[in-house]
Design a protein around this motif. Structure first.
Motif, PDB file in Angstrom:
ATOM      1  N   SER A 230       0.838  -1.209   0.000  1.00  0.00           N
ATOM      2  CA  SER A 230       0.000   0.000   0.000  1.00  0.00           C
ATOM      3  C   SER A 230       0.866   1.250   0.000  1.00  0.00           C
ATOM      4  N   TYR A 231       1.926   1.201   0.795  1.00  0.00           N
ATOM      5  CA  TYR A 231       2.838   2.353   0.879  1.00  0.00           C
ATOM      6  C   TYR A 231       3.619   2.547  -0.423  1.00  0.00           C
ATOM      7  N   TYR A 232       4.126   1.448  -0.985  1.00  0.00           N
ATOM      8  CA  TYR A 232       5.021   1.543  -2.145  1.00  0.00           C
ATOM      9  C   TYR A 232       4.260   1.718  -3.463  1.00  0.00           C
ATOM     10  N   TYR A 233       3.176   0.939  -3.637  1.00  0.00           N
ATOM     11  CA  TYR A 233       2.457   0.970  -4.910  1.00  0.00           C
ATOM     12  C   TYR A 233       1.187   1.808  -4.865  1.00  0.00           C
ATOM     13  N   GLY A 234       0.605   1.946  -3.678  1.00  0.00           N
ATOM     14  CA  GLY A 234      -0.701   2.574  -3.615  1.00  0.00           C
ATOM     15  C   GLY A 234      -1.760   1.627  -4.169  1.00  0.00           C
ATOM     16  N   ASP A 235      -2.932   2.161  -4.438  1.00  0.00           N
ATOM     17  CA  ASP A 235      -4.025   1.364  -5.007  1.00  0.00           C
ATOM     18  C   ASP A 235      -4.539   2.034  -6.276  1.00  0.00           C
ATOM     19  N   ARG A 236      -4.747   1.246  -7.296  1.00  0.00           N
ATOM     20  CA  ARG A 236      -5.359   1.740  -8.529  1.00  0.00           C
ATOM     21  C   ARG A 236      -6.688   1.022  -8.675  1.00  0.00           C
ATOM     22  N   ILE A 237      -7.766   1.740  -8.549  1.00  0.00           N
ATOM     23  CA  ILE A 237      -9.089   1.133  -8.560  1.00  0.00           C
ATOM     24  C   ILE A 237      -9.965   1.761  -9.638  1.00  0.00           C
ATOM     25  N   LEU A 238     -10.973   0.991 -10.031  1.00  0.00           N
ATOM     26  CA  LEU A 238     -11.970   1.485 -10.982  1.00  0.00           C
ATOM     27  C   LEU A 238     -13.311   1.534 -10.266  1.00  0.00           C
ATOM     28  N   PRO A 239     -13.739   2.741  -9.830  1.00  0.00           N
ATOM     29  CA  PRO A 239     -15.028   2.849  -9.143  1.00  0.00           C
ATOM     30  C   PRO A 239     -16.159   2.346 -10.027  1.00  0.00           C
ATOM     31  N   ILE A 240     -17.136   1.717  -9.421  1.00  0.00           N
ATOM     32  CA  ILE A 240     -18.225   1.102 -10.167  1.00  0.00           C
ATOM     33  C   ILE A 240     -18.998   2.136 -10.979  1.00  0.00           C
ATOM     34  N   GLU A 241     -19.065   3.372 -10.464  1.00  0.00           N
ATOM     35  CA  GLU A 241     -19.812   4.411 -11.176  1.00  0.00           C
ATOM     36  C   GLU A 241     -19.089   4.876 -12.440  1.00  0.00           C
ATOM     37  N   ASN A 242     -17.809   4.506 -12.578  1.00  0.00           N
ATOM     38  CA  ASN A 242     -17.053   4.900 -13.770  1.00  0.00           C
ATOM     39  C   ASN A 242     -17.139   3.868 -14.891  1.00  0.00           C
ATOM     40  N   ILE A 243     -17.960   2.842 -14.697  1.00  0.00           N
ATOM     41  CA  ILE A 243     -18.189   1.849 -15.755  1.00  0.00           C
ATOM     42  C   ILE A 243     -19.523   2.196 -16.408  1.00  0.00           C
ATOM     43  N   SER A 244     -19.471   3.010 -17.443  1.00  0.00           N
ATOM     44  CA  SER A 244     -20.693   3.582 -18.010  1.00  0.00           C
ATOM     45  C   SER A 244     -21.545   2.587 -18.789  1.00  0.00           C
ATOM     46  N   ASP A 245     -20.904   1.592 -19.406  1.00  0.00           N
ATOM     47  CA  ASP A 245     -21.649   0.674 -20.283  1.00  0.00           C
ATOM     48  C   ASP A 245     -21.761  -0.740 -19.722  1.00  0.00           C
TER      49      ASP A 245
ATOM     50  N   TYR B 151     -12.392   5.350 -22.226  1.00  0.00           N
ATOM     51  CA  TYR B 151     -13.271   4.225 -21.923  1.00  0.00           C
ATOM     52  C   TYR B 151     -13.577   4.151 -20.427  1.00  0.00           C
ATOM     53  N   TYR B 152     -12.561   4.271 -19.596  1.00  0.00           N
ATOM     54  CA  TYR B 152     -12.729   4.175 -18.148  1.00  0.00           C
ATOM     55  C   TYR B 152     -11.835   5.200 -17.467  1.00  0.00           C
ATOM     56  N   LYS B 153     -12.267   5.625 -16.288  1.00  0.00           N
ATOM     57  CA  LYS B 153     -11.446   6.529 -15.489  1.00  0.00           C
ATOM     58  C   LYS B 153     -11.096   5.840 -14.176  1.00  0.00           C
ATOM     59  N   PHE B 154      -9.810   5.486 -14.045  1.00  0.00           N
ATOM     60  CA  PHE B 154      -9.315   4.829 -12.839  1.00  0.00           C
ATOM     61  C   PHE B 154      -8.929   5.882 -11.802  1.00  0.00           C
ATOM     62  N   GLU B 155      -8.890   5.457 -10.554  1.00  0.00           N
ATOM     63  CA  GLU B 155      -8.462   6.340  -9.468  1.00  0.00           C
ATOM     64  C   GLU B 155      -7.240   5.739  -8.786  1.00  0.00           C
ATOM     65  N   THR B 156      -6.255   6.575  -8.523  1.00  0.00           N
ATOM     66  CA  THR B 156      -5.047   6.134  -7.826  1.00  0.00           C
ATOM     67  C   THR B 156      -5.033   6.706  -6.418  1.00  0.00           C
ATOM     68  N   GLN B 157      -4.868   5.829  -5.452  1.00  0.00           N
ATOM     69  CA  GLN B 157      -4.796   6.251  -4.055  1.00  0.00           C
ATOM     70  C   GLN B 157      -3.394   5.965  -3.536  1.00  0.00           C
ATOM     71  N   ASN B 158      -2.700   7.001  -3.127  1.00  0.00           N
ATOM     72  CA  ASN B 158      -1.370   6.857  -2.547  1.00  0.00           C
ATOM     73  C   ASN B 158      -1.455   7.071  -1.041  1.00  0.00           C
ATOM     74  N   TYR B 159      -0.584   6.376  -0.296  1.00  0.00           N
ATOM     75  CA  TYR B 159      -0.635   6.430   1.163  1.00  0.00           C
ATOM     76  C   TYR B 159       0.739   6.757   1.730  1.00  0.00           C
TER      77      TYR B 159
END
Length: 448
Positions: free
Chosen positions: A125-140, A309-317
């Motif tokens: 979590s510290y080194y890579y963080g998290d890259r997630i795709l929120p469900i609301e960003n999946i339009s189709d 196509y999609y918008k991912f979110e990156t969370q760094n800690y």
């Protein structure tokens, strides 16, 4: 070369987990002045690849990579050393120590497993963080490539809202939740409904031998234009994205392939996305509904974002932020694994058909080297090893803990003869489980 990479990761992860687990027993044993006769990575049936005695302990590497062990003096374990147990108890032996010390020694291995997983998840979590795709960003909606899932009522384009009443936050949660879920709340064409999965849904998936389940819908990206392709002179090049035919949009692969089937044998006006610009290009579709091109079935998050196509979110800690994140990830993985084990021991689900042994563990490692993937798999395996060792089965740590707790509560210690018989029963049970799991691997390798 791919085999070398996979087997290297498998053996490195397995060796790390075994050594640290056994250290969890070894260190408290030494602290309580209990003699440890052997400390082995892998099993030394008949002979060892390496061994060296330091003090009272022989350290070694066996040739059979099915685990490892520490042999503690005065303890009834898989060695079944009846000769030693027939002698009067010695002060340095396990059986001579107070029950609370013996309990700490037996819990040491699984404690290390769980702590290791937490530390790995904190570090990642510290080194890579998290890259997630929120469900609301999946339009189709999602891609459902399984006929079993289709027959159950899940279709490509569905939006998964919740599973068994638990809301889905991001895409990575979907597959696992659906696999072990019962009621799936979806939105299809703006209408919300509930899909009830059959109790043997997992069994149907396993029996179908389908390799795909739920995924992201991907664009039709040209990976290669072979020299032999009948569309070689059309002007299409590697990296082009087909987004339509004859002014009909085909944004995803799952839309392009049916369109090709319906237009086979025709020349069409294709819409191509190249460098964020749309161009028109004539393409031939042969009588088999093919373009004579090689297309890619996936793309990186960066590519998908750039294409819109999609918008991912990156969370760094920060370091201290990563600590609770790692703990929560460990808890979630443990909870997930417990759910899987419950399904396996519920015959009606058919989940037991998917149980695998060492081949199944080997297969989850990729054929490329990625430290991020390696540590993620190792953390999960550590949780799995810790949980399985806690099961109250004689011959496992949990079996020893069960008898120690009985002794501490009742004040009566089970007899050595009883513990010997219990150890034998537990060992036979473990052998049966190992044979079943690895037999499943062999069966699937032959008949799949």
């Amino acid at each position: 070369m791919e085999f070398v990479i996979k087997i290297s990761q498998f053996l490195l992860s397995l060796s790390l987990l075994i050594v640290l687990h056994e250290l969890g027993h070894f260190i408290p044993a030494k602290l309580f002045k209990t003699r440890v006769e052997k400390f082995y990575l892998f099993f030394d049936v008949k002979f060892s690849l390496f061994k060296k005695k330091i003090g009272d302990t022989v350290y070694g590497i066996g040739w059979l990579p099915l685990g490892g062990y520490v042999k503690i003096s005065g303890m009834i374990d898989e060695s079944m050393d009846k000769e030693q147990m027939a002698q009067p108890p010695q002060p340095w032996e396990f059986r001579s120590k107070p029950a609370w010390q013996r309990l700490i020694i037996m819990l040491g291995g699984v404690t290390v497993n769980f702590l290791l997983a937490i530390l790995i998840y904190i570090g990642m979590s510290y080194y890579y963080g998290d890259r997630i795709l929120p469900i609301e960003n999946i339009s189709d909606g999602i891609l459902v490539e399984s006929t079993v899932a289709n027959n159950a009522g899940l279709l490509t384009g569905d939006h998964i809202i919740s599973v068994d009443g638990e809301l889905i936050d991001h895409f990575s949660q979907i597959s696992e939740k659906v696999l072990f879920g019962k009621e799936i709340t979806i939105e299809r064409n703006g209408v919300e409904s509930t899909v009830t999965l059959p109790e043997d849904f997992l069994a149907q998936l396993i029996d179908s031998k389908e390799k795909k389940f739920i995924d992201l819908r991907m664009p039709f990206v040209i990976a290669e234009v072979p020299d032999t392709s009948f569309n070689k002179g059309s002007g299409i090049v590697k990296g082009d994205i087909i987004t339509g035919f004859n002014n009909q949009e085909t944004k995803y692969i799952d839309e392009v392939l049916p369109a090709l089937e319906s237009l086979k044998g025709q020349q069409v006006e294709a819409t191509i996305l190249r460098d964020n610009k749309r161009i028109q290009m004539p393409l031939e579709i042969n009588a088999d509904g093919k373009l004579g091109l090689v297309y890619a079935t996936g793309a990186t998050p960066e590519t998908l974002e750039a294409l819109g196509y999609y918008k991912f979110e990156t969370q760094n800690y920060g370091f201290f932020e990563a600590i609770p994140v790692g703990i929560v990830k460990s808890k979630d993985k443990l909870s997930s694994y417990i759910t899987q084990v419950k399904a396996i021991f519920t015959p009606s689900t058919g989940a037991y058909k998917g149980v695998g042994g060492f081949k199944a563990i080997y297969d989850i490692f990729p054929d490329f080297w990625s430290w991020q993937v390696f540590w993620n798999i190792t953390a999960f395996l550590s949780i799995m090893l810790g949980f399985l060792n806690l099961l109250p089965i004689p011959a496992l740590d949990g079996g020893h803990v069960m008898f120690l707790l009985y002794e501490m509560v009742s004040g009566r210690k089970p007899s050595d003869k009883f513990l010997e018989y219990a150890q034998m029963v537990g060992f036979i049970l473990l052998i049966a489980l190992v044979l079943f799991a690895n037999g499943n691997d062999i069966f699937k390798a032959i008949f799949n």
